[in-house]
Motif scaffolding. Sequence first.
Motif, PDB file in Angstrom:
ATOM      1  N   ALA A   1      -4.333  -3.840  10.588  1.00  0.00           N
ATOM      2  CA  ALA A   1      -4.983  -4.071  11.882  1.00  0.00           C
ATOM      3  C   ALA A   1      -5.984  -2.946  12.114  1.00  0.00           C
ATOM      4  O   ALA A   1      -5.609  -1.774  12.149  1.00  0.00           O
ATOM      5  N   HIS A   2      -7.238  -3.319  12.255  1.00  0.00           N
ATOM      6  CA  HIS A   2      -8.303  -2.339  12.453  1.00  0.00           C
ATOM      7  C   HIS A   2      -8.462  -2.103  13.947  1.00  0.00           C
ATOM      8  O   HIS A   2      -9.128  -2.862  14.656  1.00  0.00           O
ATOM      9  N   ALA A   3      -7.831  -1.045  14.407  1.00  0.00           N
ATOM     10  CA  ALA A   3      -7.698  -0.794  15.848  1.00  0.00           C
ATOM     11  C   ALA A   3      -8.942  -0.150  16.432  1.00  0.00           C
ATOM     12  O   ALA A   3      -9.726   0.506  15.737  1.00  0.00           O
ATOM     13  N   MET A   4      -9.112  -0.352  17.727  1.00  0.00           N
ATOM     14  CA  MET A   4     -10.153   0.330  18.482  1.00  0.00           C
ATOM     15  C   MET A   4      -9.695   0.465  19.930  1.00  0.00           C
ATOM     16  O   MET A   4      -8.793  -0.246  20.376  1.00  0.00           O
ATOM     17  N   GLN A   5     -10.306   1.376  20.633  1.00  0.00           N
ATOM     18  CA  GLN A   5     -10.021   1.563  22.052  1.00  0.00           C
ATOM     19  C   GLN A   5     -11.099   0.851  22.870  1.00  0.00           C
ATOM     20  O   GLN A   5     -12.284   1.146  22.728  1.00  0.00           O
ATOM     21  N   PHE A   6     -10.686  -0.098  23.715  1.00  0.00           N
ATOM     22  CA  PHE A   6     -11.606  -0.738  24.649  1.00  0.00           C
ATOM     23  C   PHE A   6     -11.754   0.222  25.832  1.00  0.00           C
ATOM     24  O   PHE A   6     -11.025   0.130  26.816  1.00  0.00           O
TER      25      PHE A   6
ATOM     26  N   ALA B   1       1.281  -2.354  15.775  1.00  0.00           N
ATOM     27  CA  ALA B   1       1.466  -2.383  14.328  1.00  0.00           C
ATOM     28  C   ALA B   1       0.126  -2.119  13.672  1.00  0.00           C
ATOM     29  O   ALA B   1      -0.860  -2.804  13.958  1.00  0.00           O
ATOM     30  N   ALA B   2       0.071  -1.129  12.809  1.00  0.00           N
ATOM     31  CA  ALA B   2      -1.161  -0.790  12.101  1.00  0.00           C
ATOM     32  C   ALA B   2      -1.179  -1.413  10.709  1.00  0.00           C
ATOM     33  O   ALA B   2      -2.212  -1.893  10.250  1.00  0.00           O
ATOM     34  N   ILE B   3      -0.034  -1.396  10.045  1.00  0.00           N
ATOM     35  CA  ILE B   3       0.110  -1.946   8.695  1.00  0.00           C
ATOM     36  C   ILE B   3       1.471  -2.619   8.620  1.00  0.00           C
ATOM     37  O   ILE B   3       2.463  -2.104   9.156  1.00  0.00           O
ATOM     38  N   ILE B   4       1.523  -3.774   7.966  1.00  0.00           N
ATOM     39  CA  ILE B   4       2.810  -4.418   7.659  1.00  0.00           C
ATOM     40  C   ILE B   4       2.762  -4.909   6.221  1.00  0.00           C
ATOM     41  O   ILE B   4       1.872  -5.676   5.850  1.00  0.00           O
ATOM     42  N   ASP B   5       3.702  -4.457   5.411  1.00  0.00           N
ATOM     43  CA  ASP B   5       3.856  -4.940   4.038  1.00  0.00           C
ATOM     44  C   ASP B   5       4.908  -6.042   4.026  1.00  0.00           C
ATOM     45  O   ASP B   5       6.006  -5.864   4.577  1.00  0.00           O
TER      46      ASP B   5
ATOM     47  N   THR C   1      -6.396  -8.224   9.397  1.00  0.00           N
ATOM     48  CA  THR C   1      -6.538  -8.759   8.049  1.00  0.00           C
ATOM     49  C   THR C   1      -5.161  -8.962   7.434  1.00  0.00           C
ATOM     50  O   THR C   1      -4.231  -8.182   7.694  1.00  0.00           O
ATOM     51  N   LEU C   2      -5.031 -10.008   6.625  1.00  0.00           N
ATOM     52  CA  LEU C   2      -3.785 -10.285   5.928  1.00  0.00           C
ATOM     53  C   LEU C   2      -4.142 -10.680   4.496  1.00  0.00           C
ATOM     54  O   LEU C   2      -4.717 -11.743   4.262  1.00  0.00           O
ATOM     55  N   TYR C   3      -3.826  -9.805   3.550  1.00  0.00           N
ATOM     56  CA  TYR C   3      -4.217  -9.978   2.159  1.00  0.00           C
ATOM     57  C   TYR C   3      -3.066 -10.528   1.328  1.00  0.00           C
ATOM     58  O   TYR C   3      -1.937 -10.021   1.404  1.00  0.00           O
ATOM     59  N   ASP C   4      -3.361 -11.546   0.538  1.00  0.00           N
ATOM     60  CA  ASP C   4      -2.379 -12.155  -0.351  1.00  0.00           C
ATOM     61  C   ASP C   4      -2.624 -11.615  -1.760  1.00  0.00           C
ATOM     62  O   ASP C   4      -3.621 -11.959  -2.407  1.00  0.00           O
ATOM     63  N   LEU C   5      -1.723 -10.763  -2.229  1.00  0.00           N
ATOM     64  CA  LEU C   5      -1.899 -10.124  -3.527  1.00  0.00           C
ATOM     65  C   LEU C   5      -1.772 -11.109  -4.687  1.00  0.00           C
ATOM     66  O   LEU C   5      -2.292 -10.855  -5.778  1.00  0.00           O
ATOM     67  N   LEU C   6      -1.087 -12.225  -4.468  1.00  0.00           N
ATOM     68  CA  LEU C   6      -0.854 -13.179  -5.555  1.00  0.00           C
ATOM     69  C   LEU C   6      -2.026 -14.136  -5.728  1.00  0.00           C
ATOM     70  O   LEU C   6      -2.455 -14.410  -6.853  1.00  0.00           O
ATOM     71  N   SER C   7      -2.551 -14.654  -4.637  1.00  0.00           N
ATOM     72  CA  SER C   7      -3.620 -15.642  -4.731  1.00  0.00           C
ATOM     73  C   SER C   7      -5.011 -15.025  -4.759  1.00  0.00           C
ATOM     74  O   SER C   7      -5.984 -15.685  -5.137  1.00  0.00           O
ATOM     75  N   GLY C   8      -5.130 -13.771  -4.338  1.00  0.00           N
ATOM     76  CA  GLY C   8      -6.440 -13.141  -4.256  1.00  0.00           C
ATOM     77  C   GLY C   8      -7.229 -13.559  -3.024  1.00  0.00           C
ATOM     78  O   GLY C   8      -8.405 -13.234  -2.885  1.00  0.00           O
ATOM     79  N   ARG C   9      -6.570 -14.267  -2.121  1.00  0.00           N
ATOM     80  CA  ARG C   9      -7.220 -14.704  -0.890  1.00  0.00           C
ATOM     81  C   ARG C   9      -6.758 -13.827   0.286  1.00  0.00           C
ATOM     82  O   ARG C   9      -5.839 -13.016   0.140  1.00  0.00           O
TER      83      ARG C   9
END
Length: 453
Positions: free
Chosen positions: A392-397, A374-378, A409-417
């Motif tokens: 999800a900031h992906a990289m190849q090991f 999963a790269a992005i989930i709304d 990262t998981l951004y909360d648009l309502l709280s700003g956190r």
Amino acid sequence: MKLNKKLLATGILAASLVAGQAWGAVSAEEAAKLGNSLTPMGAEKAGNGGAIPAWTGGLTKPPANYKNDGIYVNPFADEKPEFTINQSNVSEYADKLSPGQVAMIKQYPDFVMPVYETRRTATYPKDIMDETVKNATETTLIKDGNGLGNYQNATPFPIPQNGLEVIWNHITRYRGGSVQRNVGQATPTASGAYSIVKFQDELTWRTYLTDYKPSEDANVLFYFKQAITAPARLAGNVLLVHETIDQVAEPRRAWIYNAGQRRVRRAPQVAYDGPGTASDGMRTTDNFDMFNGAPDRYNWELIGKKEIYIPYNSYKLVDPNLTYDQIIKPGHINQDLTRYELHRVWHVSATLKEGERHVYARRDFYIDEDTWQAAIIDHYDGRGELWRVAEAHAMQFYDQMVPWYAVETLYDLLSGRYLVLGLTNEEVDPYEFGVKRQTRDFTPAALRRAGTR
């Protein structure tokens, strides 16, 4: 959204899973495309005639300055962004962004997306790719899609026929077999103030146990142990999970060791929308690894394939010369350190079933075709309003041939956190692959040993 005509023509795409139906196990003729027109993992091998190149095997050779020490140097350090998406031009690129990405750009003037040349670096070990090809004609969905039949390892559905198969590909994807990592998590306030919670995670697939026996714990997919190592008030608390394949027939087994009480207790709340560990309410249990756990509370619809800009080859975010203060900013991480590329993704929409409960009424998944990550989930709330945006900031090991995440990262648009998980910049020995673990290392009794202060 229009469905990908090429996929429709080949019969790959089908309707959503209907209760009682079994899917998977495509024909030998269809599976023969793997390694030919498709990569061994099921992605389209060809490029798009534009920004997306053909897959030529992925990044398998570490950079010359890599010291084989788990500190992943950037193989593309000299590259510069081709352009940047920001508030001034977001409308020009909106068709190649998720609604959540658009919302983040509109809400934060400094949430910019530096877009680089697309590099299809993803690859897996040969035995994982071979087993994926084998799974194509053998693995099936069973019990209304809540379990897998004829499955051991690797990607179960490289040629998916519905949305639930795509989600299972994400859940089961190879992450090194047996790995230990030391990572940090932060949940900044709207002003940017934060403290770091440090974890030592262990993840071992059942088939990678040194005392593996096929007949024992056959419904277990993997074992997961997470010990908090800082701050002092939380240090010593340990979570243990036995992740079952069919979590409806046999719910996930979870235990928590509380260092203060010196007690081990069953933890049935470690599932679905139960609170995430030390997350200050900023994520649910099934937000970990972008999405995990039983899929039974949602209806899954495969919308189709789409080309969008997703975080990729995010080596800047693991640079040990950076401090956490340089990454963690008010509202979101430092976007100047991010890298976005144009890739093809599977778009899957999950809507909460009637009568079921979850804080997220709908989730839209954008899953990278090369890695099944999963790269992005709304995430949408019960009113149908966009609530949280996960990237999800992906990289190849590259020394392990393992695609995974630099940070989530998981951004909360309502709280700003927001929450950022997986930070390694200030950690010692961030990743160790190939660790040797036995069954006894993942028993409730082992929690006391892991949690001793």
